[in-house]
Design a protein around this motif. Sequence first.
Motif, PDB file in Angstrom:
ATOM      1  N   ALA A 111       0.910  -1.252   0.141  1.00 50.74           N
ATOM      2  CA  ALA A 111      -0.180  -0.117  -0.109  1.00 50.74           C
ATOM      3  C   ALA A 111       0.997   1.130  -0.213  1.00 50.74           C
ATOM      4  N   THR A 112       0.226   2.217  -0.564  1.00 49.32           N
ATOM      5  CA  THR A 112       1.082   3.819  -0.462  1.00 49.32           C
ATOM      6  C   THR A 112       0.260   4.618   0.573  1.00 49.32           C
ATOM      7  N   GLY A 113       1.271   5.438   0.992  1.00 47.68           N
ATOM      8  CA  GLY A 113       0.620   6.363   2.120  1.00 47.68           C
ATOM      9  C   GLY A 113      -0.677   6.987   1.760  1.00 47.68           C
ATOM     10  N   ASP A 114      -0.887   7.544   0.470  1.00 47.31           N
ATOM     11  CA  ASP A 114      -1.947   8.047  -0.226  1.00 47.31           C
ATOM     12  C   ASP A 114      -3.250   7.338  -0.041  1.00 47.31           C
ATOM     13  N   GLN A 115      -2.937   5.918   0.198  1.00 48.40           N
ATOM     14  CA  GLN A 115      -4.172   5.006   0.540  1.00 48.40           C
ATOM     15  C   GLN A 115      -4.645   4.973   1.946  1.00 48.40           C
ATOM     16  N   ALA A 116      -4.109   5.922   2.836  1.00 53.57           N
ATOM     17  CA  ALA A 116      -4.444   5.870   4.161  1.00 53.57           C
ATOM     18  C   ALA A 116      -4.177   4.283   5.118  1.00 53.57           C
ATOM     19  N   LEU A 117      -3.131   4.055   5.266  1.00 52.66           N
ATOM     20  CA  LEU A 117      -3.054   2.874   6.013  1.00 52.66           C
ATOM     21  C   LEU A 117      -3.548   2.959   7.334  1.00 52.66           C
ATOM     22  N   PHE A 118      -4.126   1.755   7.800  1.00 48.65           N
ATOM     23  CA  PHE A 118      -4.340   1.714   9.121  1.00 48.65           C
ATOM     24  C   PHE A 118      -4.097   0.098   9.546  1.00 48.65           C
ATOM     25  N   MET A 119      -4.022   0.003  10.806  1.00 42.86           N
ATOM     26  CA  MET A 119      -3.552  -1.202  11.489  1.00 42.86           C
ATOM     27  C   MET A 119      -3.927  -1.395  12.916  1.00 42.86           C
ATOM     28  N   ARG A 120      -3.916  -2.359  13.477  1.00 45.35           N
ATOM     29  CA  ARG A 120      -3.934  -2.477  14.952  1.00 45.35           C
ATOM     30  C   ARG A 120      -2.692  -1.938  15.524  1.00 45.35           C
ATOM     31  N   ARG A 121      -2.940  -1.541  16.691  1.00 44.38           N
ATOM     32  CA  ARG A 121      -1.728  -1.058  17.365  1.00 44.38           C
ATOM     33  C   ARG A 121      -0.813  -2.188  17.629  1.00 44.38           C
ATOM     34  N   GLU A 122      -1.277  -3.549  17.873  1.00 40.42           N
ATOM     35  CA  GLU A 122      -0.420  -4.387  18.269  1.00 40.42           C
ATOM     36  C   GLU A 122       0.555  -4.779  16.857  1.00 40.42           C
ATOM     37  N   ALA A 123      -0.097  -4.885  15.593  1.00 41.01           N
ATOM     38  CA  ALA A 123       0.460  -5.038  14.260  1.00 41.01           C
ATOM     39  C   ALA A 123       1.538  -3.928  14.506  1.00 41.01           C
ATOM     40  N   TYR A 124       1.319  -2.760  14.616  1.00 40.34           N
ATOM     41  CA  TYR A 124       2.254  -1.730  14.386  1.00 40.34           C
ATOM     42  C   TYR A 124       3.337  -1.761  15.509  1.00 40.34           C
ATOM     43  N   ALA A 125       3.177  -2.376  16.505  1.00 38.06           N
ATOM     44  CA  ALA A 125       4.443  -2.803  17.503  1.00 38.06           C
ATOM     45  C   ALA A 125       5.200  -4.078  17.109  1.00 38.06           C
ATOM     46  N   GLN A 126       4.372  -4.861  16.471  1.00 39.46           N
ATOM     47  CA  GLN A 126       4.955  -6.043  16.167  1.00 39.46           C
ATOM     48  C   GLN A 126       6.158  -5.799  14.962  1.00 39.46           C
ATOM     49  N   VAL A 127       5.779  -4.989  13.864  1.00 43.27           N
ATOM     50  CA  VAL A 127       6.747  -4.586  13.146  1.00 43.27           C
ATOM     51  C   VAL A 127       7.878  -3.527  13.463  1.00 43.27           C
ATOM     52  N   GLY A 128       7.752  -3.028  14.726  1.00 46.37           N
ATOM     53  CA  GLY A 128       8.575  -2.120  14.968  1.00 46.37           C
ATOM     54  C   GLY A 128       8.365  -0.526  14.591  1.00 46.37           C
ATOM     55  N   GLY A 129       6.884  -0.317  14.059  1.00 47.53           N
ATOM     56  CA  GLY A 129       6.712   1.074  13.472  1.00 47.53           C
ATOM     57  C   GLY A 129       6.971   1.400  12.205  1.00 47.53           C
ATOM     58  N   PHE A 130       7.197   2.600  11.690  1.00 47.43           N
ATOM     59  CA  PHE A 130       7.750   2.909  10.493  1.00 47.43           C
ATOM     60  C   PHE A 130       9.373   3.058  10.607  1.00 47.43           C
ATOM     61  N   ALA A 131      10.029   2.558   9.485  1.00 44.43           N
ATOM     62  CA  ALA A 131      11.373   2.505   9.426  1.00 44.43           C
ATOM     63  C   ALA A 131      11.837   4.202   9.465  1.00 44.43           C
ATOM     64  N   PRO A 132      12.899   4.363   9.850  1.00 48.03           N
ATOM     65  CA  PRO A 132      13.412   5.908   9.992  1.00 48.03           C
ATOM     66  C   PRO A 132      14.171   6.479   8.630  1.00 48.03           C
TER      67      PRO A 132
END
Length: 236
Positions: free
Chosen positions: A149-170
Amino acid sequence: MKPHTFTPGDPKPTGLCIVVPVLDEAQGIEATLKALGPLRQRGARVVVVDGGSQDDTPALARAHADAVIDSPRGRAAQMNAGAALGWGEVLLFLHADTMLPERADEHLMQALARGHAWGRFDVRIAGRPWMLRVVAAMMNLRSRWTGIATGDQALFMRREAYAQVGGFAPQPLMEDIDMSKRLRAVGAPACLRERVITSGRRWEQRGVWRTIFLMWRLRWRYWRGESAHSLAEDYR
């Protein structure tokens, strides 16, 4: 307000948190945030994360958001800062020039209830050139085929999934593609057919065909392993 890091000892976050990274968006930020009013009335919280605007963006945003915070410049860093507030069991990352579809909160919650951990909306690009309709259609199809997905498509996710992958890479570019690749390991995305409407300003300013070829070239180089930092220089 300074962001804090959410820890397991904090009260469990509930509901939806919409994180909007901004930089010099005074011209359109009020319209974007006012459109989120119905979602806020239904319990969503809106966090605007400013990356050092030189205009009135933060001041204009305060009347229409639950929090306006500062962050180092960079969309990935800003989105991580918004998520670090610890609000919401579900996170939605919204570009400042993108409008969500009606009742977007209900649509995404239904998708998550069906077992998805993350997802995105279809997109329509607003603008006069007819080619923008083709670009949007191809983005939506490519996203379904690849699970990217691209950011233009409004990414959404469970907080658990966000934490599991470590958030957005810097990284300064392709942070949405990188995040999608890591989220695919958690599960397939929910590809919602309801459409966000995103501005075609960058396409019109640079030229539609020139922007298409630029993005194809950058993504090809990124796929080949080139650093996002070097690609960002060419993008600018």
